[in-house]
Design an enzyme around this catalytic site. Structure first.
Site, PDB file in Angstrom:
ATOM      1  N   ALA A 181       6.773  -1.789   1.827  1.00  0.00           N
ATOM      2  CA  ALA A 181       8.328  -1.140   2.190  1.00  0.00           C
ATOM      3  C   ALA A 181       8.065   0.071   0.950  1.00  0.00           C
ATOM      4  O   ALA A 181       8.510   1.421   0.968  1.00  0.00           O
ATOM      5  CB  ALA A 181       8.824  -1.813   1.958  1.00  0.00           C
ATOM      6  N   TYR A 182       7.466  -0.416  -0.208  1.00  0.00           N
ATOM      7  CA  TYR A 182       8.347   0.713  -1.502  1.00  0.00           C
ATOM      8  C   TYR A 182       7.380   1.976  -1.351  1.00  0.00           C
ATOM      9  O   TYR A 182       7.756   2.733  -1.377  1.00  0.00           O
ATOM     10  CB  TYR A 182       8.306   0.060  -2.632  1.00  0.00           C
ATOM     11  CG  TYR A 182       8.800   0.897  -3.601  1.00  0.00           C
ATOM     12  CD1 TYR A 182       9.888   0.969  -4.117  1.00  0.00           C
ATOM     13  CD2 TYR A 182       7.619   1.582  -5.051  1.00  0.00           C
ATOM     14  CE1 TYR A 182       9.903   2.219  -5.247  1.00  0.00           C
ATOM     15  CE2 TYR A 182       8.215   2.397  -5.710  1.00  0.00           C
ATOM     16  CZ  TYR A 182       9.727   2.178  -5.767  1.00  0.00           C
ATOM     17  OH  TYR A 182      10.315   3.115  -7.185  1.00  0.00           O
ATOM     18  N   VAL A 183       5.953   1.422  -1.353  1.00  0.00           N
ATOM     19  CA  VAL A 183       5.217   2.195  -1.093  1.00  0.00           C
ATOM     20  C   VAL A 183       4.934   3.351  -0.305  1.00  0.00           C
ATOM     21  O   VAL A 183       5.525   4.968  -0.344  1.00  0.00           O
ATOM     22  CB  VAL A 183       3.308   1.808  -1.339  1.00  0.00           C
ATOM     23  CG1 VAL A 183       3.394   1.117  -3.172  1.00  0.00           C
ATOM     24  CG2 VAL A 183       3.222   1.626  -0.189  1.00  0.00           C
TER      25      VAL A 183
ATOM     26  N   SER B 199       7.417   4.050   1.400  1.00  0.00           N
ATOM     27  CA  SER B 199       9.331   5.211   1.131  1.00  0.00           C
ATOM     28  C   SER B 199       8.641   6.090   0.563  1.00  0.00           C
ATOM     29  O   SER B 199       9.547   7.203   0.469  1.00  0.00           O
ATOM     30  CB  SER B 199      10.280   4.229   0.841  1.00  0.00           C
ATOM     31  OG  SER B 199      10.129   3.647  -0.258  1.00  0.00           O
ATOM     32  N   LYS B 200       8.096   5.739  -0.496  1.00  0.00           N
ATOM     33  CA  LYS B 200       8.216   7.512  -1.777  1.00  0.00           C
ATOM     34  C   LYS B 200       6.711   7.957  -1.083  1.00  0.00           C
ATOM     35  O   LYS B 200       6.686   9.271  -1.640  1.00  0.00           O
ATOM     36  CB  LYS B 200       7.369   6.575  -2.969  1.00  0.00           C
ATOM     37  CG  LYS B 200       8.841   6.251  -3.727  1.00  0.00           C
ATOM     38  CD  LYS B 200       9.777   6.592  -3.736  1.00  0.00           C
ATOM     39  CE  LYS B 200      10.949   5.729  -4.638  1.00  0.00           C
ATOM     40  NZ  LYS B 200      12.301   6.366  -4.876  1.00  0.00           N
TER      41      LYS B 200
END
Length: 265
Positions: A154-156, A158-159
């Site tokens: 999710a973090y990667v 989103s970025k």
């Protein structure tokens, strides 16, 4: 030579400014003579920071997942200071540290809502103000936008989305005198990074300097210097720049990481 612009009296809005990178950027900018709107969901901590910074700063509560909340905060900041010259799009969360197969969909979506949708809401609310002041936006992405991210999908995601969103916006506003930069950071010693490492165990996977935390002051200094020269790209620590330049080769890391037991659990 790159021209550095005087930051004195410039009005800077920072989201996610009560803690971590955002708080240190606020300190650095006030030290450089700027006036700072500290926007954060944690308004108590935002007010505490403003008490430290003095009359050059003001706190505003915001939930970046809500377009109305962001618009209200920007209107209030512009009303308080009279204008907005610079925006630092910094609010973000780490999210869960589990595999795609195991993650709770609601937890995964929350990261997208804060990091990516929140950046969209912030950029969209900022653009009329920046067009009026021929201002500048610095959007905080991450080296996670370009490297593989097992256990933190999710973090990667989103970025990577933040990077693409920012590049699109930069092209669209180029004719309006608005500058747009992207900040790419490795692991910075903040609550977000420590939370990510604790949840995912990535510290045991990432090799060499990739798994080490850099001081928050390094990231804040990169943003402040980038604002002063209206940079298209800033980064910290040092190894992030070559990683960005070698982006095509990073796809080879997918095969290497895929055979590690710690990423196949």
């Amino acid at each position: 030579m790159r021209v550095r612009r005087d930051l004195s009296r410039k009005v800077v809005v920072i989201t996610g400014a009560a803690h971590g990178i955002g708080a240190q950027v606020a300190r650095d900018l006030v030290g450089a003579g700027a006036r700072v709107a500290v926007l954060d969901r944690d308004v108590v901590s935002a007010q505490r920071l403003v008490a430290e910074l003095g009359s050059a700063a003001a706190a505003f509560e915001v939930d970046v997942t809500s377009a109305d909340s962001v618009q209200t905060a920007f209107d209030a900041a512009a009303g308080h200071f009279g204008a907005i010259d610079v925006v630092v799009v910094n609010a973000g969360v780490a999210g869960p540290g589990v595999t795609v197969a195991a993650v709770d969909p609601a937890d995964w979506r929350q990261v997208i809502d804060v990091n990516l949708v929140g950046a969209f809401h912030t950029i969209r609310a900022a653009l009329p103000h920046l067009a009026a002041s021929r201002g500048y936006a610095m959007v905080v992405a991450s080296i996670a936008a370009v490297i593989p991210g097992p256990l933190v999908s999710a973090y990667v995601a989103s970025k990577a989305g933040v990077e693409s969103l920012t590049r699109a916006a930069r092209i669209e506003v180029a004719g309006n005198g608005v500058g747009v930069g992207i900040a790419y950071f490795g692991l910075i010693d903040t609550g977000l990074a420590n939370d990510m490492l604790a949840r995912s165990g990535l510290g045991a996977i990432l090799p060499g300097p990739l798994g080490k935390l850099a001081p928050v002051e390094v990231a804040a200094a990169a943003i402040t210097a980038g604002i002063a020269r209206r940079a298209r790209r800033v980064y910290a620590p040092w190894w992030v720049a070559p990683m960005l330049d070698l982006r095509p080769l990073l796809f080879l890391a997918d095969r290497v990481l895929a055979v590690l037991p710690s990423t196949r659990r």
